[in-house]
Design a protein around this motif. Structure first.
Motif, PDB file in Angstrom:
ATOM      1  N   MET A 300       0.997  -0.993  -0.211  1.00  8.29           N
ATOM      2  CA  MET A 300       0.067  -0.010   0.091  1.00  8.29           C
ATOM      3  C   MET A 300       0.800   1.249   0.097  1.00  8.29           C
ATOM      4  O   MET A 300       0.133   2.226  -0.624  1.00  8.29           O
ATOM      5  N   LYS A 301       1.782   1.159   0.633  1.00  7.33           N
ATOM      6  CA  LYS A 301       2.794   2.589   0.876  1.00  7.33           C
ATOM      7  C   LYS A 301       3.607   2.695  -0.494  1.00  7.33           C
ATOM      8  O   LYS A 301       3.822   3.942  -0.714  1.00  7.33           O
ATOM      9  N   LYS A 302       3.553   1.793  -1.666  1.00  5.95           N
ATOM     10  CA  LYS A 302       4.132   1.909  -2.730  1.00  5.95           C
ATOM     11  C   LYS A 302       3.227   2.333  -3.862  1.00  5.95           C
ATOM     12  O   LYS A 302       3.895   2.716  -5.058  1.00  5.95           O
ATOM     13  N   LYS A 334      -8.930  -1.007  -8.535  1.00  8.47           N
ATOM     14  CA  LYS A 334      -9.581  -1.210  -7.440  1.00  8.47           C
ATOM     15  C   LYS A 334      -9.334  -2.814  -7.083  1.00  8.47           C
ATOM     16  O   LYS A 334      -9.071  -2.742  -5.557  1.00  8.47           O
ATOM     17  N   THR A 335      -9.270  -3.486  -7.736  1.00  8.28           N
ATOM     18  CA  THR A 335      -8.660  -4.902  -7.296  1.00  8.28           C
ATOM     19  C   THR A 335      -7.519  -5.093  -6.516  1.00  8.28           C
ATOM     20  O   THR A 335      -7.160  -5.506  -5.659  1.00  8.28           O
ATOM     21  N   THR A 336      -6.459  -4.251  -7.449  1.00  6.90           N
ATOM     22  CA  THR A 336      -5.024  -4.205  -6.711  1.00  6.90           C
ATOM     23  C   THR A 336      -5.130  -3.643  -5.523  1.00  6.90           C
ATOM     24  O   THR A 336      -4.413  -3.938  -4.638  1.00  6.90           O
ATOM     25  N   THR A 337      -5.956  -2.279  -5.140  1.00  3.11           N
ATOM     26  CA  THR A 337      -5.968  -1.968  -3.832  1.00  3.11           C
ATOM     27  C   THR A 337      -6.555  -2.824  -2.850  1.00  3.11           C
ATOM     28  O   THR A 337      -6.326  -3.021  -1.758  1.00  3.11           O
ATOM     29  N   GLY A 503       6.869  10.346 -22.228  1.00  2.00           N
ATOM     30  CA  GLY A 503       7.103  11.464 -21.252  1.00  2.00           C
ATOM     31  C   GLY A 503       6.497  10.549 -20.060  1.00  2.00           C
ATOM     32  O   GLY A 503       6.653  11.290 -18.707  1.00  2.00           O
ATOM     33  N   TYR A 504       5.933   9.514 -20.013  1.00  2.00           N
ATOM     34  CA  TYR A 504       5.250   8.866 -18.790  1.00  2.00           C
ATOM     35  C   TYR A 504       5.663   7.489 -18.649  1.00  2.00           C
ATOM     36  O   TYR A 504       6.072   6.679 -19.778  1.00  2.00           O
ATOM     37  N   SER A 505       5.944   6.846 -17.531  1.00  2.00           N
ATOM     38  CA  SER A 505       6.388   5.637 -17.241  1.00  2.00           C
ATOM     39  C   SER A 505       5.627   5.125 -15.936  1.00  2.00           C
ATOM     40  O   SER A 505       6.053   5.531 -14.899  1.00  2.00           O
ATOM     41  N   GLY A 506       4.843   4.042 -16.262  1.00  2.00           N
ATOM     42  CA  GLY A 506       4.182   3.498 -15.188  1.00  2.00           C
ATOM     43  C   GLY A 506       3.115   4.226 -14.407  1.00  2.00           C
ATOM     44  O   GLY A 506       2.717   5.398 -15.216  1.00  2.00           O
ATOM     45  N   ARG A 507       2.136   3.933 -13.437  1.00  2.00           N
ATOM     46  CA  ARG A 507       1.129   4.803 -13.053  1.00  2.00           C
ATOM     47  C   ARG A 507       1.154   4.799 -11.436  1.00  2.00           C
ATOM     48  O   ARG A 507       1.600   3.919 -10.843  1.00  2.00           O
ATOM     49  N   THR A 508       0.423   5.847 -10.966  1.00  2.00           N
ATOM     50  CA  THR A 508       0.392   5.947  -9.470  1.00  2.00           C
ATOM     51  C   THR A 508      -1.152   6.233  -9.167  1.00  2.00           C
ATOM     52  O   THR A 508      -1.928   6.374 -10.189  1.00  2.00           O
ATOM     53  N   VAL A 509      -1.659   6.171  -7.949  1.00  2.00           N
ATOM     54  CA  VAL A 509      -3.010   6.222  -7.683  1.00  2.00           C
ATOM     55  C   VAL A 509      -3.294   7.509  -7.204  1.00  2.00           C
ATOM     56  O   VAL A 509      -2.544   8.175  -6.368  1.00  2.00           O
TER      57      VAL A 509
END
Length: 571
Positions: A300-302, A334-337, A503-509
C-alpha cells in the motif's frame, strides 16, 4: 472574420468554378452525410481536383508544389509519425530554423496545423499539393510497417522463445486441430511477437481488431491505447485460431463470444493472459488482459496513496467487522488496492476468503474462489458457502446486484470484515448507489465503515523529467497557492527511449477516502443527498480526487494534464 467554409466557398464562387445552386447541393450532401466540403464538391464532379488545388493556391496566397519533382529529406519526414501524416494527408518537406514547411492536401485544416505544431514544437508553413501526390510521397518516404514483417520475424525469432504451459485440469483440443495450427510457423512467430512486445512495453491489454481493409493491433500502456506494428489483414483468421488453440477454445466457432485464458513463459517470467473473443462485422475481435505477477505491486505504501489515505485504510482494515468499499471505473486499480489491503491484514490467526470473477492473482495464504454463474456459483451463492467456513475477512470481487449486497451487509453486521468494489465515480456517490440498489439506509449506517474512490494517473518518466513554471493565471484557476514569493514548480517528461517517447512511465493512484464518522452516519440515516455527505466528509479532512491529484502533481509524480484527464472539476 470568415469561417473556413466561407473562405472556401468565396474562392470557388469568385473563380466561377461552381454556381450557387451547385454550392447549395454540396452543402446539402455535407449536412446529410458529413465530410469535407472540398471533397464533396470534387466527388460530385462540379470541380476537378487539380482545378480546386490551383484555385485554393491563388485564393489563399499559398504556393503550389509538385512533390513528384521534389526530393524530400527523409530526416525531415521523421518529424511527424506516419499515422499523423496519413490521418491528415500531410508531409513535412523542409525545415528552416524553428519552422517546418508542410505540404497539405487541405490547407484550410487548422486542426491539423495546430496538432502538428503542438506535437513537434515547430511553427508551421503550409503549402499545397494534390492529395494523390501526398499519398504517394508518404508511401515512398516512410518505411512500410507491414511489408516483409513476417519474413523478418521468422529470421529474428525462434519457435522455442515462448513455452506454453498447459494447466493440469484443462482439456486440450484434438491433436488434429492443434497439429494443423502449430504447423503454421509464420503465424506462431507473429503471435509470439505480439505477446513478447506487449510484455516488454508493460502493457495491460492487447486488442486485435479486424476492419474492412486492415487489421489493427493496439496495446494499452499505462491506461492509454497505442497502435502497434500490424501484419496484413489476411493473417487475421490464423492469428485468432492460434490464440484460440492456446486458450483451449473452439476454433470452429465464429458466431458467439468465447472467453478463456492461457499461461506462457516469456522473458523467463510466467505470464497469465485472459482472453475474450467477440464476433464483429469484419471478423472476430480479440482482447487479451495481461496478468503479470512480477509487475503487481501489493504494498500500500508504494501504490501512491497520500499519508491521510494510508492512515485511514490502515485504521479501518484492522477493525473486527464492517464493510470497506473501493469505487471507480473499470481499470482504475480497485482490485489491486483490495489485494494490497488483504496482504496488509493477512496473518496466521485470520481466515481470509475471496470470491472473484475471475481470480486475477493467486495470493499465498489466502483462500480464493472463482465465481462461475453458468453452473450456479454466483457471488451470492459463493458467499453463502463462505460464511459457513468461519472467515474473519471476506473479499467480494464486485457488488453487482441486491442479492450480493444484501449478504455482504449482513456479513459485515455479523462480525466479518467485508471488502468489495462498486462502480461509482465518487466516494459519497457509493452511499446513493447502495440506496438505489434497495439497501435500507439504517443497514448502510450500521455496516459501512469506509468508502474510497480512486483513479490511476500516469507517472512522469524519471529518465527525462524536467521542471517548468506555469503562468500565474493557470495556477490561480487550479486554486493552487505558492508558498511565499517562490513560483510553483511542475514537472513533465520530454520523451526518451525508456518511456517510448511518451514522457510517462508507470502509473500511480489518486484517491478520495470517506471515513464514515458519526456525523456522516446521521446524514446517511436521514437520507441526505450525495453533495451533503461529501461536504461533511471534506470538513472532516477528506481530499477530493482532483485535490489529491494536484497533490501528486506538486510532488512531481504526475502532470496536470493527467489529473484533468481522469477527474471532473467537481471531483
Amino acid at each position: 472574420m470568415l469561417s473556413l467554409k466561407d473562405r472556401l466557398t468565396e474562392i470557388l464562387i469568385h473563380n466561377k468554378l461552381i454556381t450557387e445552386d451547385q454550392l447549395k447541393q454540396a452543402l446539402s450532401v455535407q449536412t446529410t452525410k458529413g465530410g469535407k466540403l472540398s471533397d464533396i464538391i470534387v466527388e460530385l464532379k462540379f470541380v476537378k481536383g487539380n482545378e480546386l488545388i490551383t484555385a485554393l493556391s491563388e485564393g489563399l496566397g499559398l504556393p503550389l508544389i509538385d512533390l513528384k519533382r521534389f526530393k524530400i529529406d527523409l530526416d525531415i519526414v521523421k518529424i511527424i509519425s506516419v499515422e499523423i501524416a496519413r490521418h491528415y494527408q500531410i508531409i513535412p518537406i523542409s525545415k528552416m530554423g524553428d519552422t517546418i514547411t508542410l505540404a497539405m492536401a487541405d490547407p484550410l485544416n487548422i486542426f491539423a496545423i495546430d496538432h502538428v505544431q503542438s506535437l513537434t514544437g515547430f511553427k508551421i508553413n503550409p503549402i499545397i499539393s494534390p492529395v494523390q501526390d501526398i499519398t504517394q510521397a508518404i508511401e515512398l518516404s516512410y518505411p512500410d510497417t507491414t511489408k516483409g514483417l513476417i519474413d523478418d520475424l521468422v529470421k529474428e525469432m525462434t519457435v522455442s522463445s515462448i513455452e506454453l504451459i498447459k494447466e493440469e485440469k484443462e482439456i486440450l483440443p484434438s491433436d488434429q486441430e492443434l497439429g494443423r495450427i502449430s504447423q503454421e510457423a509464420p503465424v506462431i512467430k507473429v503471435v509470439n511477437m505480439i505477446l513478447e512486445e506487449s510484455i516488454k512495453k508493460k502493457a495491460s491489454d492487447v486488442l486485435v481488431e479486424p476492419f474492412d481493409k486492415k487489421l489493427r493491433i493496439r496495446f494499452r500502456i499505462d491506461g492509454i491505447l497505442q497502435e502497434q506494428k500490424t501484419p496484413s489483414k489476411n493473417m487475421h483468421p490464423s492469428i485468432v485460431s492460434r490464440i484460440k488453440v492456446m486458450s483451449q477454445l473452439d476454433i470452429a466457432e465464429h458466431r458467439i463470444p468465447q472467453d478463456g485464458r492461457f499461461k506462457v513463459k516469456i522473458l523467463n517470467r510466467e505470464i497469465d493472459f485472459r482472453v475474450s473473443i467477440l464476433p464483429s462485422s469484419f471478423g472476430e475481435k480479440v482482447a487479451l488482459r495481461i496478468l503479470d505477477k512480477s509487475q503487481a505491486n501489493l504494498d500500500m505504501k508504494k501504490l501512491g496513496f497520500s499519508d491521510y489515505a494510508l492512515e485511514v485504510l490502515r485504521k479501518v482494515s484492522l477493525l473486527p467487522h464492517g464493510m470497506i468499499l473501493v469505487c471507480g471505473p473499470t481499470g482504475s486499480g480497485k482490485t489491486t488496492t483490495l489485494y494490497a489491503v488483504l496482504k496488509s491484514v493477512d496473518s496466521p490467526d485470520k481466515n481470509i476468503v475471496t470470491v472473484e470473477d475471475p481470480v486475477e492473482f493467486q495470493l499465498e495464504g489466502i483462500n480464493q474462489v472463482t465465481s462461475r454463474p453458468e453452473i450456479g456459483l454466483s457471488f451470492a451463492a459463493a458467499l453463502r458457502s463462505i460464511l459457513r467456513q468461519d472467515p474473519n475477512v471476506i473479499m467480494i470481487g464486485e457488488i453487482r446486484d441486491y442479492e450480493t449486497v444484501d449478504i455482504a451487509i449482513k456479513s459485515a453486521l455479523t462480525g466479518h470484515l467485508v471488502l468489495s468494489t462498486l462502480h461509482t465515480t465518487t466516494a459519497a456517490g457509493a452511499v446513493v448507489r447502495l440506496v438505489n440498489m434497495g439497501v435500507e439506509p439504517y443497514l448502510i449506517n450500521s455496516s459501512l465503515v469506509c468508502v474510497m474512490a480512486q483513479r490511476l494517473v500516469r507517472k512522469v518518466c524519471s529518465y527525462c523529467k524536467e521542471a517548468y513554471v506555469l503562468k500565474d493565471e493557470v495556477v490561480a484557476s487550479l486554486k493552487l497557492k505558492p508558498a511565499g514569493t517562490d513560483k510553483l514548480k511542475f514537472y513533465k517528461g520530454k520523451g526518451c527511449q525508456h518511456c517510448f517517447n511518451s514522457g510517462y512511465s508507470g502509473r500511480t493512484v489518486i484517491a478520495e477516502v470517506l471515513q464514515v464518522s458519526p456525523k456522516v452516519r446521521e446524514l446517511i440515516l436521514s437520507g441526505s443527498q450525495e453533495q451533503f455527505i461529501k461536504q461533511q466528509a471534506r470538513l472532516e479532512g477528506m481530499k477530493t480526487l482532483r485535490e489529491d491529484g494536484l497533490r501528486a502533481v506538486l510532488a512531481g509524480h504526475t502532470t496536470i494534464a493527467e489529473v484533468l484527464r481522469v477527474t471532473a472539476p467537481d471531483e
